[in-house]
Design a protein around this motif. Structure first.
Motif, short mmCIF file in Angstrom:
data_model
loop_
_atom_site.label_atom_id
_atom_site.label_comp_id
_atom_site.label_asym_id
_atom_site.label_seq_id
_atom_site.Cartn_x
_atom_site.Cartn_y
_atom_site.Cartn_z
N UNK A 103 0.84 -1.20 0.00
CA UNK A 103 0.00 0.00 0.00
C UNK A 103 0.87 1.25 0.00
N UNK A 104 1.95 1.23 0.76
CA UNK A 104 2.86 2.37 0.78
C UNK A 104 3.48 2.59 -0.60
N UNK A 105 3.86 1.50 -1.26
CA UNK A 105 4.50 1.63 -2.57
C UNK A 105 3.53 2.18 -3.62
N UNK A 106 2.29 1.69 -3.61
CA UNK A 106 1.28 2.21 -4.54
C UNK A 106 1.05 3.69 -4.29
N UNK A 107 0.94 4.07 -3.01
CA UNK A 107 0.71 5.46 -2.67
C UNK A 107 1.87 6.37 -3.02
N UNK A 108 3.09 5.93 -2.72
CA UNK A 108 4.26 6.77 -3.01
C UNK A 108 4.45 6.95 -4.51
N UNK A 109 4.08 5.97 -5.28
CA UNK A 109 4.18 6.09 -6.74
C UNK A 109 3.22 7.16 -7.24
N UNK B 192 3.33 9.87 4.65
CA UNK B 192 3.41 8.70 5.51
C UNK B 192 2.10 7.95 5.33
N UNK B 193 2.17 6.71 4.84
CA UNK B 193 0.96 5.97 4.46
C UNK B 193 0.84 4.69 5.29
N UNK B 194 -0.31 4.50 5.93
CA UNK B 194 -0.55 3.32 6.75
C UNK B 194 -1.94 2.77 6.47
N UNK C 133 -3.90 6.71 -24.14
CA UNK C 133 -2.64 5.98 -24.21
C UNK C 133 -2.88 4.60 -24.81
N UNK C 134 -1.84 3.99 -25.40
CA UNK C 134 -2.02 2.66 -26.00
C UNK C 134 -2.36 1.59 -24.98
N UNK C 135 -1.89 1.76 -23.73
CA UNK C 135 -2.20 0.77 -22.70
C UNK C 135 -2.16 1.42 -21.31
N UNK C 136 -2.90 0.82 -20.39
CA UNK C 136 -2.97 1.29 -19.01
C UNK C 136 -2.82 0.10 -18.07
N UNK C 137 -2.45 0.40 -16.84
CA UNK C 137 -2.43 -0.62 -15.80
C UNK C 137 -3.82 -0.67 -15.17
N UNK C 138 -4.41 -1.85 -15.19
CA UNK C 138 -5.71 -2.04 -14.55
C UNK C 138 -5.56 -2.83 -13.26
N UNK C 139 -4.81 -3.92 -13.34
CA UNK C 139 -4.63 -4.76 -12.16
C UNK C 139 -3.25 -5.39 -12.16
N UNK C 140 -2.84 -5.87 -11.00
CA UNK C 140 -1.56 -6.56 -10.86
C UNK C 140 -1.75 -7.80 -10.01
N UNK C 141 -0.87 -8.76 -10.16
CA UNK C 141 -0.95 -9.97 -9.34
C UNK C 141 -0.70 -9.63 -7.87
N UNK C 142 0.10 -8.60 -7.63
CA UNK C 142 0.36 -8.17 -6.25
C UNK C 142 -0.91 -7.73 -5.55
N UNK C 143 -1.76 -6.97 -6.27
CA UNK C 143 -3.02 -6.53 -5.67
C UNK C 143 -3.87 -7.74 -5.29
N UNK C 144 -3.95 -8.70 -6.19
CA UNK C 144 -4.74 -9.92 -5.93
C UNK C 144 -4.20 -10.63 -4.70
N UNK C 145 -2.88 -10.77 -4.62
CA UNK C 145 -2.26 -11.48 -3.49
C UNK C 145 -2.50 -10.73 -2.18
N UNK C 146 -2.33 -9.41 -2.21
CA UNK C 146 -2.51 -8.61 -0.99
C UNK C 146 -3.97 -8.62 -0.54
N UNK C 147 -4.88 -8.55 -1.48
CA UNK C 147 -6.31 -8.58 -1.13
C UNK C 147 -6.67 -9.93 -0.49
N UNK C 148 -6.15 -11.02 -1.05
CA UNK C 148 -6.39 -12.34 -0.48
C UNK C 148 -5.77 -12.46 0.91
#
Length: 330
Positions: free
Chosen positions: A78-84, A96-98, A262-277
């Motif tokens: 979550x911190x990495x997504x936010x800092x990006x 500071x993200x928690x 844009x030609x492509x966008x990020x919609x989802x990542x395997x990391x999100x799926x893993x973290x949500x689970x």
């Protein structure tokens, strides 16, 4: 003749000033200008340093009252997504993200860059782009300094009924107000204009970071649908950010008019799926875990007997409906 020239010069200056103002406003609508524009301009009694100090004080209060999820995998992600997102924003303060352990589908960004993401938001989002969209909106509030600007507006309104001479003037009154603050709603509930601006800026930050901007609208529509199936959800969930049809329409319009495709966008990542689970497992484990983990667990067999976790038979159904526990031999 000289009079006409003077008038002409005045008109030229007025036109130039008007054009300059329009150009400055347009910079907010240009994602390519992110980071080079000052979106936090406006009357504000709080310096950036005081804003950070105030936000830190508020964040400490939040952490005293709420539970932080300190799972290292979830916290780091979550911190990495936010800092990006922060790196692709107009923010001038470090963040500071928690993660807060609460089912409410929301996030809380305090003045000065202290940012809390609710576990309920992570579990409700269908993909990383939806999660990032809500986070980008909150980051926009901080970047535009909406919290302290909103509080300043409230203070100015109060001046009409206060004798300033007894308060040490405008500055003295502002300092006294700041000194007595805990976490007033005025720092979290924004005007429609501020919400609209945060939607626009948040969309730009989401877009510049590489996420699908349509996910921003998708999440809005999901919350609206949730309100229809479970009335009262929006007022509880997004009480500080009221959801309206106008906001959805404005977001769709901004995507079409401000964001080049844009030609492509990020919609989802395997990391999100893993973290949500992982988060779901933590939440479920907490719900089903008995207070005394040493208690034996019981299950009813098809023939009506009660079996304990070792398979021992208990009272038949026709003798007694209440399960009886067999004492174990040491």
């Amino acid at each position: 003749m000289k009079g006409k020239l003077a008038v002409a010069r005045v008109l030229v200056v007025i036109v130039a000033l008007t054009a300059s103002v329009c150009w400055a406003k347009d910079k907010k609508k240009d994602p390519d200008e992110i980071g080079t524009r000052d979106v936090g301009k406006g009357v504000n009694f709080y310096s950036l340093e005081k804003e950070i100090a105030l936000g830190k004080q508020m964040a400490q209060e939040v952490e005293r009252q709420a539970k932080i999820i300190d799972d290292p995998v979830i916290a780091e992600y979550i911190n990495r997504v936010g800092q990006n997102l922060v790196r692709n924003s107009d923010a001038k303060v470090p963040f500071t993200i928690k993660v807060l352990d609460t089912n409410e589908v929301n996030a809380l960004a305090l003045p000065g860059g202290f940012f809390f993401v609710n576990s309920g938001l992570i579990l409700t989002a269908d993909n990383e782009a939806e999660l990032a969209g809500v986070m980008a909106h909150e980051i926009a509030h901080v970047a535009a300094r909406h919290g302290t600007r909103q509080a300043t507006r409230g203070t100015i309104i109060n001046y009409a009924s206060l004798p300033l001479i007894f308060m040490g003037g405008w500055t003295g009154y502002a300092i006294q107000e700041a000194a007595s603050l805990a976490i007033p709603l005025g720092f979290l509930t924004f005007s429609r204009g501020f919400e609209k601006e945060a939607d626009m800026l948040g969309l730009e930050y989401l877009y510049k970071t590489g996420y699908a901007p349509a996910a921003f609208v998708d999440f809005f529509e999901k919350i609206e649908s949730l309100e229809k199936t479970k009335p009262g959800t929006i007022s509880k969930v997004f009480s500080t950010h009221p959801m309206t049809d106008d906001r959805i329409r404005d977001a769709q319009k901004n995507i079409q008019e401000l964001l080049k495709e844009k030609p492509e966008y990020v919609l989802n990542t395997s990391e999100f799926v893993d973290v949500k689970e992982r988060l779901a497992l933590i939440e479920n484990r907490r719900k089903v875990s008995p207070q005394d983990s040493n208690r034996p667990t019981l299950r009813r067999s098809p023939n009506g007997t009660i079996d304990d976790e070792n398979g021992d038979k208990k009272a038949p159904k026709d003798q007694d409906e209440r399960p009886t526990l067999k004492r174990r031999d040491n």
